[in-house]
Design a protein around this motif. Structure first.
Motif, PDB file in Angstrom:
ATOM      1  N   GLY A 191     -11.525 -12.829  10.157  1.00  0.00           N
ATOM      2  CA  GLY A 191     -12.530 -12.898   9.104  1.00  0.00           C
ATOM      3  C   GLY A 191     -11.946 -12.676   7.727  1.00  0.00           C
ATOM      4  N   ARG A 192     -12.840 -12.613   6.742  1.00  0.00           N
ATOM      5  CA  ARG A 192     -12.392 -12.460   5.348  1.00  0.00           C
ATOM      6  C   ARG A 192     -13.001 -11.212   4.704  1.00  0.00           C
ATOM      7  NH1 ARG A 192     -10.011 -16.822   2.874  1.00  0.00           N
ATOM      8  NH2 ARG A 192     -10.880 -16.185   0.880  1.00  0.00           N
ATOM      9  N   ASP A 193     -13.122 -10.160   5.501  1.00  0.00           N
ATOM     10  CA  ASP A 193     -13.649  -8.896   4.987  1.00  0.00           C
ATOM     11  C   ASP A 193     -12.536  -8.171   4.243  1.00  0.00           C
ATOM     12  OD1 ASP A 193     -14.862  -6.521   4.438  1.00  0.00           O
ATOM     13  OD2 ASP A 193     -15.323  -6.006   6.518  1.00  0.00           O
ATOM     14  N   TYR A 194     -12.778  -7.908   2.954  1.00  0.00           N
ATOM     15  CA  TYR A 194     -11.737  -7.325   2.110  1.00  0.00           C
ATOM     16  C   TYR A 194     -11.625  -5.808   2.247  1.00  0.00           C
ATOM     17  CZ  TYR A 194     -10.778 -11.645  -0.447  1.00  0.00           C
ATOM     18  OH  TYR A 194     -10.388 -12.901  -0.776  1.00  0.00           O
ATOM     19  N   ARG A 195     -12.525  -5.169   2.964  1.00  0.00           N
ATOM     20  CA  ARG A 195     -12.529  -3.715   3.019  1.00  0.00           C
ATOM     21  C   ARG A 195     -11.391  -3.184   3.890  1.00  0.00           C
ATOM     22  NH1 ARG A 195     -15.807   0.561   1.803  1.00  0.00           N
ATOM     23  NH2 ARG A 195     -15.676   2.365   3.201  1.00  0.00           N
ATOM     24  N   VAL A 196     -10.667  -2.227   3.364  1.00  0.00           N
ATOM     25  CA  VAL A 196      -9.610  -1.579   4.131  1.00  0.00           C
ATOM     26  C   VAL A 196     -10.227  -0.724   5.222  1.00  0.00           C
ATOM     27  CG1 VAL A 196      -7.925  -1.531   2.246  1.00  0.00           C
ATOM     28  CG2 VAL A 196      -9.546   0.352   2.507  1.00  0.00           C
ATOM     29  N   SER A 197      -9.430  -0.302   6.196  1.00  0.00           N
ATOM     30  CA  SER A 197      -9.955   0.483   7.307  1.00  0.00           C
ATOM     31  C   SER A 197     -10.049   1.968   6.994  1.00  0.00           C
ATOM     32  CB  SER A 197      -9.094   0.266   8.557  1.00  0.00           C
ATOM     33  OG  SER A 197      -7.737   0.568   8.298  1.00  0.00           O
ATOM     34  N   LEU A 198      -9.580   2.372   5.815  1.00  0.00           N
ATOM     35  CA  LEU A 198      -9.739   3.763   5.381  1.00  0.00           C
ATOM     36  C   LEU A 198     -11.172   3.968   4.904  1.00  0.00           C
ATOM     37  CD1 LEU A 198      -6.424   4.180   3.364  1.00  0.00           C
ATOM     38  CD2 LEU A 198      -6.982   5.345   5.511  1.00  0.00           C
ATOM     39  N   ASN A 199     -11.768   5.086   5.259  1.00  0.00           N
ATOM     40  CA  ASN A 199     -13.136   5.392   4.840  1.00  0.00           C
ATOM     41  C   ASN A 199     -13.137   6.089   3.485  1.00  0.00           C
ATOM     42  OD1 ASN A 199     -14.100   4.368   7.275  1.00  0.00           O
ATOM     43  ND2 ASN A 199     -14.020   6.359   8.295  1.00  0.00           N
ATOM     44  N   TYR A 200     -13.995   5.627   2.583  1.00  0.00           N
ATOM     45  CA  TYR A 200     -14.085   6.240   1.253  1.00  0.00           C
ATOM     46  C   TYR A 200     -15.408   5.867   0.603  1.00  0.00           C
ATOM     47  CZ  TYR A 200     -13.040   1.580  -0.590  1.00  0.00           C
ATOM     48  OH  TYR A 200     -13.083   0.244  -0.898  1.00  0.00           O
ATOM     49  N   ASN A 201     -15.823   6.680  -0.364  1.00  0.00           N
ATOM     50  CA  ASN A 201     -17.061   6.409  -1.099  1.00  0.00           C
ATOM     51  C   ASN A 201     -16.835   6.312  -2.599  1.00  0.00           C
ATOM     52  OD1 ASN A 201     -19.097   6.420   1.057  1.00  0.00           O
ATOM     53  ND2 ASN A 201     -18.436   8.535   1.354  1.00  0.00           N
ATOM     54  N   SER A 202     -15.603   6.491  -3.043  1.00  0.00           N
ATOM     55  CA  SER A 202     -15.292   6.430  -4.468  1.00  0.00           C
ATOM     56  C   SER A 202     -13.824   6.060  -4.637  1.00  0.00           C
ATOM     57  CB  SER A 202     -15.562   7.787  -5.135  1.00  0.00           C
ATOM     58  OG  SER A 202     -14.667   8.768  -4.616  1.00  0.00           O
ATOM     59  N   PRO A 203     -13.438   5.607  -5.835  1.00  0.00           N
ATOM     60  CA  PRO A 203     -12.032   5.256  -6.070  1.00  0.00           C
ATOM     61  C   PRO A 203     -11.070   6.407  -5.794  1.00  0.00           C
ATOM     62  CG  PRO A 203     -13.397   4.339  -7.809  1.00  0.00           C
ATOM     63  CD  PRO A 203     -14.293   5.217  -6.986  1.00  0.00           C
ATOM     64  N   TRP A 204     -11.435   7.626  -6.219  1.00  0.00           N
ATOM     65  CA  TRP A 204     -10.497   8.734  -6.010  1.00  0.00           C
ATOM     66  C   TRP A 204     -10.397   9.110  -4.534  1.00  0.00           C
ATOM     67  CZ3 TRP A 204     -12.209  13.224  -3.829  1.00  0.00           C
ATOM     68  CH2 TRP A 204     -13.563  13.534  -3.934  1.00  0.00           C
ATOM     69  N   GLU A 205     -11.460   8.899  -3.764  1.00  0.00           N
ATOM     70  CA  GLU A 205     -11.376   9.158  -2.328  1.00  0.00           C
ATOM     71  C   GLU A 205     -10.414   8.167  -1.670  1.00  0.00           C
ATOM     72  OE1 GLU A 205     -15.106   9.321  -0.313  1.00  0.00           O
ATOM     73  OE2 GLU A 205     -15.665  11.260  -1.163  1.00  0.00           O
ATOM     74  N   LEU A 206     -10.479   6.893  -2.075  1.00  0.00           N
ATOM     75  CA  LEU A 206      -9.546   5.909  -1.527  1.00  0.00           C
ATOM     76  C   LEU A 206      -8.118   6.248  -1.936  1.00  0.00           C
ATOM     77  CD1 LEU A 206      -8.913   3.371   0.055  1.00  0.00           C
ATOM     78  CD2 LEU A 206      -9.361   2.029  -2.006  1.00  0.00           C
ATOM     79  N   LEU A 207      -7.941   6.719  -3.166  1.00  0.00           N
ATOM     80  CA  LEU A 207      -6.608   7.096  -3.633  1.00  0.00           C
ATOM     81  C   LEU A 207      -6.037   8.220  -2.770  1.00  0.00           C
ATOM     82  CD1 LEU A 207      -4.283   6.899  -5.648  1.00  0.00           C
ATOM     83  CD2 LEU A 207      -5.563   8.409  -7.182  1.00  0.00           C
ATOM     84  N   VAL A 208      -6.822   9.267  -2.547  1.00  0.00           N
ATOM     85  CA  VAL A 208      -6.377  10.397  -1.729  1.00  0.00           C
ATOM     86  C   VAL A 208      -6.093   9.934  -0.299  1.00  0.00           C
ATOM     87  CG1 VAL A 208      -7.085  12.597  -0.690  1.00  0.00           C
ATOM     88  CG2 VAL A 208      -7.521  12.171  -3.112  1.00  0.00           C
ATOM     89  N   ALA A 209      -7.000   9.132   0.262  1.00  0.00           N
ATOM     90  CA  ALA A 209      -6.830   8.654   1.636  1.00  0.00           C
ATOM     91  C   ALA A 209      -5.572   7.796   1.770  1.00  0.00           C
ATOM     92  CB  ALA A 209      -8.060   7.862   2.067  1.00  0.00           C
ATOM     93  N   THR A 210      -5.325   6.949   0.788  1.00  0.00           N
ATOM     94  CA  THR A 210      -4.152   6.072   0.835  1.00  0.00           C
ATOM     95  C   THR A 210      -2.866   6.887   0.703  1.00  0.00           C
ATOM     96  OG1 THR A 210      -5.460   4.307  -0.192  1.00  0.00           O
ATOM     97  CG2 THR A 210      -3.083   4.002  -0.128  1.00  0.00           C
ATOM     98  N   MET A 211      -2.886   7.904  -0.138  1.00  0.00           N
ATOM     99  CA  MET A 211      -1.716   8.779  -0.270  1.00  0.00           C
ATOM    100  C   MET A 211      -1.418   9.480   1.054  1.00  0.00           C
ATOM    101  SD  MET A 211      -2.516  10.405  -4.045  1.00  0.00           S
ATOM    102  CE  MET A 211      -1.059  11.470  -4.135  1.00  0.00           C
ATOM    103  N   MET A 212      -2.457   9.845   1.774  1.00  0.00           N
ATOM    104  CA  MET A 212      -2.270  10.530   3.055  1.00  0.00           C
ATOM    105  C   MET A 212      -1.860   9.575   4.163  1.00  0.00           C
ATOM    106  SD  MET A 212      -5.014  13.600   3.391  1.00  0.00           S
ATOM    107  CE  MET A 212      -6.447  12.548   3.611  1.00  0.00           C
ATOM    108  N   SER A 213      -2.114   8.282   3.989  1.00  0.00           N
ATOM    109  CA  SER A 213      -1.869   7.306   5.061  1.00  0.00           C
ATOM    110  C   SER A 213      -0.407   6.927   5.217  1.00  0.00           C
ATOM    111  CB  SER A 213      -2.705   6.045   4.821  1.00  0.00           C
ATOM    112  OG  SER A 213      -2.199   5.302   3.720  1.00  0.00           O
ATOM    113  N   ALA A 214       0.453   7.351   4.302  1.00  0.00           N
ATOM    114  CA  ALA A 214       1.870   7.031   4.408  1.00  0.00           C
ATOM    115  C   ALA A 214       2.424   7.581   5.725  1.00  0.00           C
ATOM    116  CB  ALA A 214       2.636   7.620   3.223  1.00  0.00           C
ATOM    117  N   GLN A 215       2.982   6.698   6.528  1.00  0.00           N
ATOM    118  CA  GLN A 215       3.557   7.064   7.833  1.00  0.00           C
ATOM    119  C   GLN A 215       2.551   7.803   8.714  1.00  0.00           C
ATOM    120  OE1 GLN A 215       7.301   8.806   6.060  1.00  0.00           O
ATOM    121  NE2 GLN A 215       8.261   7.416   7.518  1.00  0.00           N
ATOM    122  N   CYS A 216       1.312   7.363   8.620  1.00  0.00           N
ATOM    123  CA  CYS A 216       0.240   7.930   9.436  1.00  0.00           C
ATOM    124  C   CYS A 216      -0.790   6.832   9.677  1.00  0.00           C
ATOM    125  CB  CYS A 216      -0.412   9.117   8.717  1.00  0.00           C
ATOM    126  SG  CYS A 216      -1.737   9.916   9.647  1.00  0.00           S
TER     127      CYS A 216
END
Length: 212
Positions: free
Chosen positions: A18-43
């Motif tokens: 499909g063409r769903d642009y949403r990443v699989s990380l859960n977030y409700n705001s830009p800073w939540e996605l930033l924190v989640a992405t920082m934590m996702s390194a090698q995880c």
């Protein structure tokens, strides 16, 4: 301009994922996605989502993260790995966001990569998913599979990013990463690619390809 073969590969990826642009990380705001992405390194994203489910209830604002006790935050994110550096960078980044950007996540690549622990990969996740700024995220799956598909021969993530910008049409820059992560986990795995189950088998040029 994308070649006929590239268009065929992208069409098959669209068909299967499909063409769903949403990443699989859960977030409700830009800073939540930033924190989640920082934590996702090698995880895994799944592990990060388990941690952030409670983490974002405890730390509800950028200010909460900026004021966080380092040792306590380390305990909170312990299971994502590399928690010493990740906790330190999350707190430092939160402070920078408050001091320089009024608590908002910036959109420019150079501003994002000036944040503690934020490289091009994390910055491009934010740019693509929050600001809809076409960008290519090069993680281990994109690096491995882009080489297998013959889109690049480079090994350096930044060089791969720029090569893929030439190969892929802009409407797939963000989408490609999201699709390839799933493809890399389910079919084109690192050690033993499941070529007999691969919908790209007929057009794949990989030296790792199983012929039987």
């Amino acid at each position: 301009m994308a070649t006929k073969r590239t268009k065929e590969i992208l069409a098959l990826l669209d068909e299967h994922y499909g063409r769903d642009y949403r990443v699989s990380l859960n977030y409700n705001s830009p800073w939540e996605l930033l924190v989640a992405t920082m934590m996702s390194a090698q995880c895994t994203d799944e592990r990060v989502n388990l941690v952030t489910k409670e983490l974002f209830k405890k730390y509800k604002t950028v200010s909460d993260f900026a004021k966080a006790d380092l040792k306590e935050l380390e305990k909170d994110i312990h299971s994502v790995g590399f928690y010493h550096n990740k906790a330190k960078n999350i707190i430092a980044t939160a402070k920078i966001l408050l001091e320089k950007y009024n608590g908002e996540v910036p959109s420019k690549l150079e501003d994002l990569t000036s944040l503690a622990g934020v490289g091009r990969k994390t910055a491009n996740v934010i740019r693509g998913n929050i600001f809809n700024d076409p960008s290519i995220v090069v993680d281990t799956h994109v690096k491995r599979i882009s080489n297998r598909l013959g889109f690049t021969k480079e090994t350096d993530p930044e060089k791969i990013e720029f090569e893929l910008m030439k190969v892929l049409p802009k409407d797939h820059w963000i989408l490609y990463n999201i699709q390839i992560i799933t493809f890399g986990r389910e079919i084109c795995v690192a050690r033993k690619p499941l070529c007999d189950k691969c919908f790209l088998n007929d057009i794949c040029k990989s030296k790792d390809k199983k012929l039987s």
